[in-house]
Design an enzyme around this catalytic site. Sequence first.
Site, PDB file in Angstrom:
ATOM      1  N   CYS A   1       2.496 -12.515  18.456  1.00 48.36           N
ATOM      2  CA  CYS A   1       1.277 -13.204  18.891  1.00 48.36           C
ATOM      3  C   CYS A   1       0.318 -13.146  17.712  1.00 48.36           C
ATOM      4  O   CYS A   1       0.662 -13.595  16.624  1.00 48.36           O
ATOM      5  CB  CYS A   1       0.723 -12.601  20.175  1.00 48.36           C
ATOM      6  SG  CYS A   1       0.584 -10.805  20.212  1.00 48.36           S
TER       7      CYS A   1
ATOM      8  N   LYS B   1      -2.766  -1.241  22.593  1.00 50.27           N
ATOM      9  CA  LYS B   1      -4.081  -0.591  22.513  1.00 50.27           C
ATOM     10  C   LYS B   1      -4.591  -0.208  23.904  1.00 50.27           C
ATOM     11  O   LYS B   1      -5.546  -0.784  24.428  1.00 50.27           O
ATOM     12  CB  LYS B   1      -5.063  -1.516  21.806  1.00 50.27           C
ATOM     13  CG  LYS B   1      -4.625  -1.891  20.405  1.00 50.27           C
ATOM     14  CD  LYS B   1      -5.530  -2.934  19.780  1.00 50.27           C
ATOM     15  CE  LYS B   1      -6.872  -2.341  19.414  1.00 50.27           C
ATOM     16  NZ  LYS B   1      -7.734  -3.317  18.685  1.00 50.27           N
TER      17      LYS B   1
END
Length: 497
Positions: free
Chosen positions: A314, A356
Amino acid sequence: KAKGKATAKWSIPDLPPGIGDLIRIQCKDLRVAAYVLKDKKISTANPATPEISSPNSAQDDNMAYFKFLESKIFPTNPRDIFAWHFAMKPSTLFGQQNKKSPKFSLYSPEKEFKRQGILNPCSNWRLSTVNANYELCPTYPKIFAVPKDVTDQHLIDAGLYRSKGRIPILSFKHPYNTATIMRCSQPRSGIGIKKSDADDNFVKQIISTNPMSNTLYVLDARPKLNSVANRATGGGYNTYKDSTIHFLGIPNIHAVREAWELVAKACEGKNVDNPKFLSQIEASNWLEYIRLILMSAVWMAELVDKSFSVLCHCSDGWDRTSQLTSLSMLLLDRYYRTMKGFMVLIDFQWVSVGHKFRDRLGHGDKGEDPKKGHGSDEQQRSPIFVQFVECVWQVWSQFPNCFEFNEKFLILLIDSAFNCRFGNFLYNCEKEQVEAQVETETVSLWSFVLLNKEMFINKNYDDKTEDMILIPNTSRARINFWRDFYLRWSWNAKGHY
């Protein structure tokens, strides 16, 4: 809230005179807690154990109690997050059993890649330790697999061309052919569409590892318009010889966050009785995004099953990429549909490779100033991991005999990501986990699951099912609203007897 603003809100509703004030807490798991504080003084001499004393300046003292709660919800010291306190007294969950057993993380690169069959003398792959000190890529693990003819110096050179240094690394090799799933971040092509010899040669080596096909599918999870726009900031996309690129059109973290907030609002309190409830869920686009992810993962799995290798990315390769690689691996390999295998998959494709968690879930952080403390910009909040678990639930619902774990386990995963009780999902990458010493100072969710395995076993599981690829139906009619998760706190949505 998922968007990062204060989860504890002070409000004074229209309560009868003399009753007191109310604190309303909107939890990340969609639960709403309300506490009425009577008109009594709160003594804060010992902030760890506030005590009720004689009535005096009730409003000020109730506000002091709110500030005390806020300090626990948004601690200034990361070690005040609940996982460290829970590690001191885990007996409520573990009884007298050993809280440190089994191992904190179930993923071992040596064991997993040996299981995949790439660590044999005839393999086209090798394990690299070039990132042993997290210098090549701080968000990558110490050990990862790459083509055997790619040297460590070649990896370093190629890292200069990839966003955040996240070079292509191996996620999965098909057990019956030579096709693979690789993952990485976007190339740094920029407006001038720059090329890199090191990156081109790296991709050439990836193609050479699959003698059953000379075509590599590059799957860019983003809409093409977004990929083109990223060139203005030094990113973008690239094309390679003997490859074909496809844009999957999956929305970014901001669109996902907005959709989640709309679903949360629709599921709150009496809103579930709104005649337009289903229309509101549809208008949020949440289920449409789930469908897009599933469609992309199914296509990726089908390509690999047909002997085509895939390179997935991505923007930075830690959100949509994690969703797609892990889902396609789940569809391709029955091992990942067992209890242990699924935990290994999460440790591998989410924790070790650097999703994350801290930034996306905003642990203990108001998200108001990313320059202070360990906080992060609230615009970085997004329930990406929740999306992944819900996609697994969609597949689980269509193939109820093919998964060793039950729905309760999937809900536990989301709750544990939000509530910080365990140390597994507190940080952004392996390096941060090591620095925070979570393996020795917090309790592992997997320890709790494996010591209480009977709670999470799917009684319909058939361990004799064929080792086959799962292809879920991704038509809109088969994408369901997860009522047992979203409406579990709603009294209005429960049956009454």
